[in-house]
Design an enzyme around this catalytic site. Structure first.
Site, PDB file in Angstrom:
ATOM      1  CG  ASP A   1       4.448   5.160  -0.411  1.00 40.37           C
ATOM      2  OD1 ASP A   1       4.385   6.246  -0.993  1.00 40.37           O
ATOM      3  OD2 ASP A   1       4.716   4.086  -0.989  1.00 40.37           O
TER       4      ASP A   1
ATOM      5  CD  GLU B   1       1.399   0.572  22.939  1.00 38.66           C
ATOM      6  OE1 GLU B   1       2.647   0.621  22.985  1.00 38.66           O
ATOM      7  OE2 GLU B   1       0.769  -0.401  22.489  1.00 38.66           O
TER       8      GLU B   1
END
Ligand code: GLC
Length: 557
Positions: A223, A272
Site C-alpha cells: 500500500d 529466502e
C-alpha cells in the site's frame, strides 16, 4: 500480542507450479468487507472468502489479493492497522486466515495479502506510546512529529495536504494538557505516517513480512509503496496546487528515490522463502518510466499500471499507453500489468460512460448500456496484452458503481474530508450479489453494510451463470482461453496491425485482437477463427463487422 498469534498453526507451503507464474497471472482482488459474509453480521469476512474459493478457481484466476483484514479501528476501511499480526475480529481469526491460505493452495490458487507500511493506525501501540511519552521522547521519532509554525506553534509545520483533503498535519494535546506538536498524516488523521529513517520501523516491517510468509502467503500488495520516504527537511510545496501536481510530478512525499533501498532489503527477505512469491507495488507515480524503477530485478516484481487505468476508452490513447508501458518495462525485465478497476476508483463499467476528461474518481450515472459495452470490450483488450492483469471483485458481473448512496451510509473518510473530489469510494465497495433473491442477494444472511441497489439480483452470479453472453460467462471464457493459449499473456511486445481510426488491432503469434473503440460498427478482415468477442460479430466473405465498442479475439491458425 494477542492469543491469536500463539495459536498460529505451522506454516503452509506455497502452491506447486510454474516458476514465474506471476509474469502472466490474472490476479483477483477481494475486498473482504464486501465479498461474502460467512457469519451473517452484514460485513464480509475471511470465512466468506474461503467458502467462495471454488468460484474463483472456476472463474479461472491464478491468485487472490485480499485488501487488509488486520486489526483496525476501520477509520479507512482497514488501511489503518493497529496490529499487523492479528486478524480483526470482524473478519475472523488467524486460524481463519490459515484455513483460507490452505484451502486456496489446495485449489491451486495463490494468496497475496495487503501490507500497509506507510502509516499505522493512531491506535497502534507505537503511536499511542509516542503521544503518551511527549515531545523529545524517542518514541516520537518513529513518526513525523514537529513543532508548529507561528508565534505559538499554531500553524502546521509545512504546507502539505492530506490526500483525503485538509492539512496533512494534526496538532496533538500533550500529556500535560497543552496544545503541542503536530504529526504528519498523508491520509486521515487516524493514519500517522511512519518515519522510515528510524531503524526500528524497517526492523518491524521485515519481521511482519516474515510473519505472513511463515503463514504461507504467496506475496504482498504494498500500500502507498511510493510514500514511505519523505524529502529531506520536509520542504514546502510552495506556490503549487497540490491536487494538480499529484500524479503528474514527483512530490516531496511521494516517489522519492530513497524508497528503493527499502525494497532491495525486502527482496532479500522474500527470496529466502521458497515458492516464487511476489511483491506488487501500489505506486502512483507520474509516469510509467518511474513506475518501472519499482520493478528492477532486485526490487519488486510488479507495480500497478495506473496510467493504463486512467486512460479513456480511446484507441489512440490506449495504443500510446500500451507502447509506453511495454517500452518502460522491457529494460528492467518486469512484466507489464494491466488494471481497470479497484476499491479506490470508479468501476470501469461506470467510468467508461463518463465524458472523456473526468478523473478516475468522478461518479456519474452515465449511460449504463454504453458503459457496460465498453467495459466488456476493455476487459478483453486488457486480457489480450502481454503481462499480468488484475480483476476487481464484481467487475466480472459488469457491476456499475453505485452512484446514489445516501449520505448517512457513506463511510469513506475521503468523502468526509472533502478531498476535492466529487466522488467517494463507497460506490465501488457495495457488497456483491451472489443470488437472484434472498437477504443481500446471497452476500450473507444479515444484510449488507452498504445498501445494494434493487436491480442487483439480476446481476448476480446465479443470474449470469450459464447465461450465454453474460458478462460473467465472458470473463470465464476469456480466462479459459488465456489458460489454454500461452501466447496471450506471454512476451513483452505486440505487433500492431493496420486498422481504421478508433480501432486497435494487434497480433501476438497466431493470436489477433481487434478493439473497436468507436460508436460505429467497422469492417475488418476476418483473421481466422473467432475465439471470443465482447459483442455480436457477423462475418461474410472474409470480412467481419465489429460492432461499436467491441473487442474480438481471433485465432489465425
Ligand atoms: C491506498 C489504498 C486506499 C487507502 C490509502 C491509504 O491508496 O488503496 O484504499 O485509503 O492507500 O492507506
Amino acid at each position: 500480542m494477542s492469543q491469536q498469534h500463539s495459536a498460529a498453526p505451522a506454516p503452509t507451503s506455497a502452491v506447486e507450479g510454474r516458476p514465474d507464474w506471476w509474469r502472466d497471472a490474472v490476479i483477483y482482488q477481494v475486498y473482504p468487507r464486501s465479498f461474502a459474509d460467512g457469519n451473517g453480521d452484514g460485513m464480509g469476512d475471511l470465512e466468506g472468502v474461503r467458502t467462495r474459493l471454488p468460484y474463483l478457481r472456476d472463474l479461472g484466476v491464478d491468485a487472490v489479493w485480499l485488501s487488509p483484514f488486520y486489526a483496525s479501528p476501520q477509520a479507512d476501511a482497514g488501511y489503518d492497522v493497529s496490529d499487523y499480526r492479528v486478524v480483526d475480529p470482524m473478519f475472523g481469526t488467524l486460524l481463519d486466515a490459515d484455513a483460507l491460505i490452505r484451502d486456496a493452495h489446495a485449489l491451486g490458487l495463490r494468496i497475496i495479502v495487503d501490507l500497509v507500511p506507510n502509516h499505522s493506525s493512531d491506535q497502534y501501540e507505537w503511536f499511542r506510546r509516542a503521544l503518551a511519552e511527549g515531545p523529545g521522547s524517542p518514541s516520537r521519532d518513529r513518526y513525523h512529529f514537529r513543532p508548529g509554525k507561528g508565534r505559538n506553534g499554531e500553524l502546521p509545520p509545512n504546507d502539505w495536504e492530506s490526500i483525503f483533503g485538509g492539512p496533512a498535519w494534526t496538532r496533538v494535546t500533550e500529556p500535560d494538557g497543552t496544545p503541542g506538536e503536530w504529526y504528519l498524516h498523508l491520509f486521515a488523521p487516524e493514519q500517522p505516517d511512519f518515519n522510515w529513517e528510524h531503524p526500528a520501523v524497517g526492523d518491524e516491517f521485515r519481521s511482519i513480512l516474515r510473519f505472513w510468509l511463515d503463514m504461507g502467503v504467496d506475496g504482498f500488495r504494498i500500500d502507498v509503496a511510493h510514500g514511505m520516504v519523505k524529502a529531506e527537511g520536509l520542504p514546502d510545496l510552495g506556490d503549487h496546487e497540490q491536487l494538480t501536481l499529484l500524479g503528474n510530478d514527483v512530490m516531496p512525499f511521494f516517489d522519492q528515490d530513497g524508497v528503493h533501498d527499502i525494497y532491495r532489503e525486502w527482496r532479500l527477505v522474500l527470496d529466502e522463502y521458497s515458492g516464487d512469491r511476489i511483491f506488487v507495488a501500489e505506486a502512483w507515480t507520474p509516469t510509467v518510466e518511474r513506475t518501472a524503477n519499482y520493478v528492477r530485478p532486485d526490487e519488486l516484481h510488479q507495480a500497478f499500471n495506473f496510467q493504463y487505468l486512467a486512460t479513456h476508452w480511446d484507441a489512440e490513447e490506449l495504443r500510446t499507453v500500451v507502447n509506453r508501458t511495454l517500452d518502460a518495462m522491457r529494460p528492467v525485465g518486469a512484466p507489464a500489468t494491466w488494471v481497470l478497476s479497484n476499491h479506490d476508483v470508479t468501476r470501469h463499467a461506470t467510468r467508461f460512460a463518463n465524458p472523456a476528461g473526468l478523473g478516475t474518481q468522478i461518479r456519474l450515472a452515465g449511460d449504463r448500456e454504453v458503459g457496460l459495452r465498453r467495459a466488456r470490450a476493455a476487459t478483453l483488450l486488457m486480457l489480450a496484452l502481454p503481462g499480468s492483469a488484475y480483476v476487481y471483485q464484481g467487475e466480472e458481473l459488469g457491476l456499475p458503481d453505485v452512484v446514489d448512496l445516501p449520505d448517512e451510509v457513506r463511510q469513506d473518510p475521503a468523502y468526509f474530508r472533502g478531498a476535492g473530489q466529487d466522488g467517494f469510494r463507497d460506490g465501488c465497495r457495495v457488497p456483491i450479489p451472489w443470488t437472484r433473491t434472498g437477504p443481500s442477494y446471497g452476500f450473507g444472511d444479515g444484510g449488507s453494510w452498504l445498501p445494494q441497489p434493487a436491480d442487483w439480483g439480476g446481476l448476480s452470479v446465479e443470474a449470469q451463470t450459464g447465461e450465454p453472453g453474460s458478462t460473467l460467462e465472458l470473463y470465464r471464457a476469456a480466462l479459459a482461453v488465456r489458460r489454454e493459449r500461452a501466447d496471450l499473456g506471454a512476451g513483452d511486445a505486440v505487433e500492431w496491425l493496420r486498422a481504421p481510426e478508433g480501432v486497435l488491432a494487434f497480433r501476438r503469434g497466431e493470436f489477433v485482437c481487434v478493439a473497436n473503440t468507436t460508436g460505429e460498427s467497422v469492417p475488418m478482415p476476418a483473421y481466422g477463427r473467432v475465439l471470443l468477442a465482447s459483442g455480436e460479430i457477423t462475418e461474410a466473405a472474409g470480412e467481419a463487422k465489429v460492432p461499436a465498442d467491441t473487442t474480438v479475439w481471433w485465432s489465425a491458425s
